[in-house]
Design a protein around this motif. Structure first.
Motif, PDB file in Angstrom:
ATOM      1  N   GLU A  18    -103.656  69.197 -15.969  1.00  0.00           N
ATOM      2  CA  GLU A  18    -104.032  70.206 -17.026  1.00  0.00           C
ATOM      3  C   GLU A  18    -102.827  70.016 -18.110  1.00  0.00           C
ATOM      4  O   GLU A  18    -103.462  70.031 -19.430  1.00  0.00           O
ATOM      5  CB  GLU A  18    -104.137  71.675 -16.542  1.00  0.00           C
ATOM      6  N   ASP A  19    -101.631  69.657 -17.522  1.00  0.00           N
ATOM      7  CA  ASP A  19    -100.631  69.344 -18.714  1.00  0.00           C
ATOM      8  C   ASP A  19    -101.001  68.047 -19.448  1.00  0.00           C
ATOM      9  O   ASP A  19    -100.866  67.992 -20.704  1.00  0.00           O
ATOM     10  CB  ASP A  19     -99.390  68.998 -17.761  1.00  0.00           C
ATOM     11  N   TYR A  20    -101.513  67.128 -18.734  1.00  0.00           N
ATOM     12  CA  TYR A  20    -102.086  65.964 -19.155  1.00  0.00           C
ATOM     13  C   TYR A  20    -102.973  66.082 -20.431  1.00  0.00           C
ATOM     14  O   TYR A  20    -102.832  65.538 -21.325  1.00  0.00           O
ATOM     15  CB  TYR A  20    -102.415  65.078 -18.070  1.00  0.00           C
ATOM     16  N   LYS A  70    -102.089  71.117 -11.866  1.00  0.00           N
ATOM     17  CA  LYS A  70    -101.342  71.781 -12.835  1.00  0.00           C
ATOM     18  C   LYS A  70    -100.925  70.384 -13.703  1.00  0.00           C
ATOM     19  O   LYS A  70    -100.805  70.564 -14.920  1.00  0.00           O
ATOM     20  CB  LYS A  70    -100.319  72.337 -12.483  1.00  0.00           C
ATOM     21  N   ALA A  71    -100.627  69.479 -13.168  1.00  0.00           N
ATOM     22  CA  ALA A  71    -100.258  68.019 -13.773  1.00  0.00           C
ATOM     23  C   ALA A  71    -101.315  67.573 -14.743  1.00  0.00           C
ATOM     24  O   ALA A  71    -101.179  67.261 -15.723  1.00  0.00           O
ATOM     25  CB  ALA A  71     -99.726  67.277 -12.523  1.00  0.00           C
ATOM     26  N   ILE A 113     -96.879  61.566 -16.348  1.00  0.00           N
ATOM     27  CA  ILE A 113     -97.811  62.963 -15.992  1.00  0.00           C
ATOM     28  C   ILE A 113     -98.711  62.341 -15.320  1.00  0.00           C
ATOM     29  O   ILE A 113     -98.997  63.005 -13.894  1.00  0.00           O
ATOM     30  CB  ILE A 113     -98.066  63.565 -16.828  1.00  0.00           C
ATOM     31  N   PRO A 154     -91.353  64.765 -22.849  1.00  0.00           N
ATOM     32  CA  PRO A 154     -92.310  65.764 -22.028  1.00  0.00           C
ATOM     33  C   PRO A 154     -93.675  65.502 -22.170  1.00  0.00           C
ATOM     34  O   PRO A 154     -94.642  65.689 -21.610  1.00  0.00           O
ATOM     35  CB  PRO A 154     -91.891  67.181 -22.586  1.00  0.00           C
ATOM     36  N   ARG A 155     -94.066  64.679 -23.327  1.00  0.00           N
ATOM     37  CA  ARG A 155     -95.399  64.277 -23.666  1.00  0.00           C
ATOM     38  C   ARG A 155     -95.980  62.749 -23.122  1.00  0.00           C
ATOM     39  O   ARG A 155     -97.015  62.415 -23.538  1.00  0.00           O
ATOM     40  CB  ARG A 155     -95.660  64.318 -25.098  1.00  0.00           C
ATOM     41  N   ALA A 199    -103.493  68.784 -21.993  1.00  0.00           N
ATOM     42  CA  ALA A 199    -103.027  69.405 -23.134  1.00  0.00           C
ATOM     43  C   ALA A 199    -102.213  68.322 -24.212  1.00  0.00           C
ATOM     44  O   ALA A 199    -102.450  68.785 -25.498  1.00  0.00           O
ATOM     45  CB  ALA A 199    -101.909  70.508 -22.892  1.00  0.00           C
ATOM     46  N   ILE A 200    -102.014  67.207 -23.862  1.00  0.00           N
ATOM     47  CA  ILE A 200    -101.451  65.983 -24.655  1.00  0.00           C
ATOM     48  C   ILE A 200    -102.528  65.077 -25.108  1.00  0.00           C
ATOM     49  O   ILE A 200    -102.657  64.806 -26.105  1.00  0.00           O
ATOM     50  CB  ILE A 200    -100.425  65.375 -23.748  1.00  0.00           C
ATOM     51  N   LYS A 216    -103.782  64.847 -29.803  1.00  0.00           N
ATOM     52  CA  LYS A 216    -104.095  66.129 -29.310  1.00  0.00           C
ATOM     53  C   LYS A 216    -105.388  66.704 -30.036  1.00  0.00           C
ATOM     54  O   LYS A 216    -106.262  67.437 -29.306  1.00  0.00           O
ATOM     55  CB  LYS A 216    -103.014  67.094 -29.679  1.00  0.00           C
TER      56      LYS A 216
END
Length: 207
Positions: A179-181, A176-177, A158, A152-153, A183-184, A60
C-alpha cells in the motif's frame, strides 16, 4: 507460495533497474579503496532542491501504466548517479562482480560505497539486493531501512521489503508495504494485483 513467486518477480524487476551504471566498460579495480572523504560527494549544505521531487509527483499523478513505467525508469536512472565519480565507479565494479557471481568482492565494493557516502540510498539498496540473493534477509532488511531513511519514496526498496515480508508469511505487514508502494507508484498493475491477492488472503484467513 504463489505470493512469494509473484513478489520475487517484482523484486527482481525493481532492483534490476539499479544496474544501469554497470553497462559501461570499467577498469580492473584495486584491492582496496581508501576510506577518505570524496570531494565529489555533495554535502547537504550545498545541495539544491531535490531534482527527483517533480518526477515523484508526476509518478504519483500518472495513471497510464506505460507512461508511469517511463517515469519510474527515469527516477531509478537519476537515483543511480551518486554525484561522485569514486562512488559511481565502485557501484560499477560491484555490478560487474555480481554479474560474475563474485559476491564477496561485490560486497566489499558496496561496503566501501556505504562508508564513503552513507547518504546515497542506492548504495544501501544494491547491498540489500545482494544480501537477499545471498540468503541473508535480516541484513537485507537492515539495508532497506537505511535506503528508506534517506529516500522514503524508493519504491524499489519498498517492493523488496514487501517481497521479504511475503516470503516470511507476514501478510499484514506485506500488505502495508505494498500500500505504501502504491501511494508512490499507483499505476503499477503488479503491485495492485499483490494488494488484491493479499487482501483476499487475509480476509479468507479471518473467516
Amino acid at each position: 507460495m504463489r505470493y512469494f513467486r509473484f513478489s520475487s518477480l517484482i523484486l527482481a524487476a525493481t532492483f534490476a533497474a539499479s544496474s544501469t551504471l554497470a553497462q559501461t566498460a570499467t577498469p580492473a579495480p584495486p584491492a582496496v579503496i581508501p576510506q577518505q572523504a570524496d570531494p565529489a560527494v555533495p554535502t547537504s549544505a550545498s545541495q539544491p532542491a531535490n531534482p527527483l521531487d517533480p518526477l515523484f509527483e508526476a509518478l504519483k499523478r500518472e495513471r497510464d501504466p506505460d507512461k508511469a513505467r517511463g517515469i519510474a525508469t527515469q527516477i531509478m536512472t537519476d537515483m543511480n548517479d551518486s554525484g561522485s565519480a569514486t562512488v559511481n565507479l565502485l557501484m560499477q565494479w560491484a555490478a560487474t562482480a555480481i554479474k560474475e557471481k563474485r559476491n564477496a568482492a561485490a560486497l566489499d565494493f558496496l561496503d566501501q560505497v556505504t562508508l564513503l557516502d552513507p547518504a546515497y540510498p542506492e548504495g544501501w539498496n544494491r547491498r540489500a539486493t545482494l544480501h537477499y540473493t545471498m540468503g541473508n534477509t535480516r541484513k537485507s532488511m537492515a539495508d532497506i531501512a537505511e535506503v528508506l531513511k534517506h529516500e522514503p519514496r524508493h519504491f524499489g526498496a519498498i517492493a523488496g521489503m514487501a517481497g521479504i515480508l511475503m516470503e516470511a508469511g507476514k501478510d499484514q505487514l506485506a500488505l502495508k508495504a505494498w500500500e505504501d508502494y502504491l501511494a508512490i507508484y499507483p499505476a503499477d498493475r503488479e503491485a495492485q494485483e499483490a494488494v488484491t491477492k493479499l487482501s483476499e488472503k487475509i480476509a479468507g484467513n479471518r473467516t
